[in-house]
Write a protein that holds these residues in place. Sequence first.
Motif, PDB file in Angstrom:
ATOM      1  N   LEU A   1      14.542  -8.385 -26.797  1.00  0.00           N
ATOM      2  CA  LEU A   1      16.163  -8.166 -26.839  1.00  0.00           C
ATOM      3  C   LEU A   1      16.775  -9.400 -26.108  1.00  0.00           C
ATOM      4  CD1 LEU A   1      15.974  -4.303 -25.544  1.00  0.00           C
ATOM      5  CD2 LEU A   1      16.351  -5.325 -27.890  1.00  0.00           C
ATOM      6  N   LEU A   2      17.728  -9.934 -26.808  1.00  0.00           N
ATOM      7  CA  LEU A   2      18.405 -11.356 -26.362  1.00  0.00           C
ATOM      8  C   LEU A   2      19.876 -10.988 -26.160  1.00  0.00           C
ATOM      9  CD1 LEU A   2      16.945 -13.696 -29.338  1.00  0.00           C
ATOM     10  CD2 LEU A   2      16.431 -13.268 -26.901  1.00  0.00           C
ATOM     11  N   LEU A   3      20.398 -11.857 -25.457  1.00  0.00           N
ATOM     12  CA  LEU A   3      21.809 -11.770 -25.037  1.00  0.00           C
ATOM     13  C   LEU A   3      22.501 -12.341 -26.486  1.00  0.00           C
ATOM     14  CD1 LEU A   3      22.200 -13.292 -21.751  1.00  0.00           C
ATOM     15  CD2 LEU A   3      22.407 -10.897 -22.284  1.00  0.00           C
ATOM     16  N   GLN A   4      23.810 -11.850 -26.563  1.00  0.00           N
ATOM     17  CA  GLN A   4      24.550 -12.509 -27.877  1.00  0.00           C
ATOM     18  C   GLN A   4      24.553 -14.143 -27.700  1.00  0.00           C
ATOM     19  OE1 GLN A   4      27.972 -10.320 -26.272  1.00  0.00           O
ATOM     20  NE2 GLN A   4      29.295 -12.207 -26.316  1.00  0.00           N
ATOM     21  N   ASP A   5      24.950 -14.533 -28.947  1.00  0.00           N
ATOM     22  CA  ASP A   5      25.129 -15.922 -29.099  1.00  0.00           C
ATOM     23  C   ASP A   5      26.135 -16.413 -28.075  1.00  0.00           C
ATOM     24  OD1 ASP A   5      23.333 -16.345 -31.301  1.00  0.00           O
ATOM     25  OD2 ASP A   5      24.828 -16.008 -32.861  1.00  0.00           O
ATOM     26  N   GLY A   6      26.111 -17.770 -27.803  1.00  0.00           N
ATOM     27  CA  GLY A   6      27.035 -18.284 -26.861  1.00  0.00           C
ATOM     28  C   GLY A   6      26.459 -18.311 -25.399  1.00  0.00           C
TER      29      GLY A   6
ATOM     30  N   GLY B   1      17.654 -20.488 -24.266  1.00  0.00           N
ATOM     31  CA  GLY B   1      16.386 -20.922 -23.450  1.00  0.00           C
ATOM     32  C   GLY B   1      15.156 -19.882 -23.896  1.00  0.00           C
ATOM     33  N   ILE B   2      15.380 -18.894 -24.362  1.00  0.00           N
ATOM     34  CA  ILE B   2      14.514 -17.968 -24.877  1.00  0.00           C
ATOM     35  C   ILE B   2      13.903 -18.521 -26.059  1.00  0.00           C
ATOM     36  CG2 ILE B   2      13.784 -15.666 -25.368  1.00  0.00           C
ATOM     37  CD1 ILE B   2      15.581 -14.490 -23.256  1.00  0.00           C
TER      38      ILE B   2
ATOM     39  N   SER C   1      25.274  -8.589 -21.170  1.00  0.00           N
ATOM     40  CA  SER C   1      24.713  -7.709 -19.977  1.00  0.00           C
ATOM     41  C   SER C   1      23.118  -7.610 -19.885  1.00  0.00           C
ATOM     42  CB  SER C   1      25.483  -6.400 -20.146  1.00  0.00           C
ATOM     43  OG  SER C   1      24.876  -5.332 -19.327  1.00  0.00           O
ATOM     44  N   PHE C   2      22.604  -8.040 -18.959  1.00  0.00           N
ATOM     45  CA  PHE C   2      21.274  -7.754 -18.686  1.00  0.00           C
ATOM     46  C   PHE C   2      20.970  -6.257 -18.539  1.00  0.00           C
ATOM     47  CE2 PHE C   2      21.242 -12.353 -17.279  1.00  0.00           C
ATOM     48  CZ  PHE C   2      20.316 -12.860 -18.118  1.00  0.00           C
TER      49      PHE C   2
END
Length: 313
Positions: free
Chosen positions: A192-197, A203-204, A225-226
């Motif tokens: 699960l990734l953070l949104q673009d930007g 980095g992931i 949000s983590f």
Amino acid sequence: MTITQLQYVLAVAEHKNFTLAAEKCFVTQPTLSMQIQKIEEELNVQIFDRTKKPIQLTEIGHKIVNQAKNIVIEADRIKDIVEHQKGFIGGEFRLGIIPTIMPTLLPMFLNNFIKKYPKVKLIIEELNTDEIILRLKKGHLDAAIAATPLEDEKIKEIVLYYEPFVAYIPDNFAISHKNEIEVSDLNLDDILLLQDGHCFRDGILNLCKTQDINVSNPFQLESGSFETLIKLADEGLGTTLLPYLHTLDLKEKDKSKLRQFKEPKPAREVSLIYPKNELKIHIIDALRNTISGVVKGAIAFQNVQIISPIQKK
């Protein structure tokens, strides 16, 4: 011509509007217009083409603005020299911090800094890396804290610490039984990734660069949000990666799902960054010393592999 007149010229050049420029300079629009007209009369040139909307610089205006920037910077540098000689550390200081660093690092150093340097008025903004670089170059920020290296020739970087990536693996995933994991254990389809930007997202993706990044999921997530990623992972919807400092405040039941990477641990480099003109360097040094002093007790990893925050094409 005066430094103030040049500052008015720069404000109009940036905002392309006399009224807005006057508001930003805290003067009336007639005052600003009159001062710019005076400098145009003194030089016997038109700096701005007022017939266009928005207002545009003339050809000579572009050259004047570039030189005006240098003059204003050097004038500010004189103030810095005097303050440094007097040992004075104070005044307004505008600091940007990226969202994946702000919640964990700011509480660690802010109280110490304002107690030690009470004459500094810190104005802190949470901004993404692209916005930080833009504002540093425009002079709207004095410094920032971001993941590096950024490979920008106009920006200086002072490394503060190296922060490892930590995997958050719920029990329903096969690699949850491992005490330590390797990058090859990761499946980008599950992460699960953070949104673009967010540079932590980039980095992931760089960490997993050998895998296909055009993954398809049964849902589209746009979150910064983590905490949201952790909750979704707990629902069995995936795994995620977290910055090390973010893991320190997790509940014990959540800490049991954390898996460290084998050395060299993939990590991000966190730096204090600022324009190469080095204005307010005495405050920048004070910030660096304060942050380094509080962070070294919480995070002291050396055998790491730095993962670039710049998205690879």
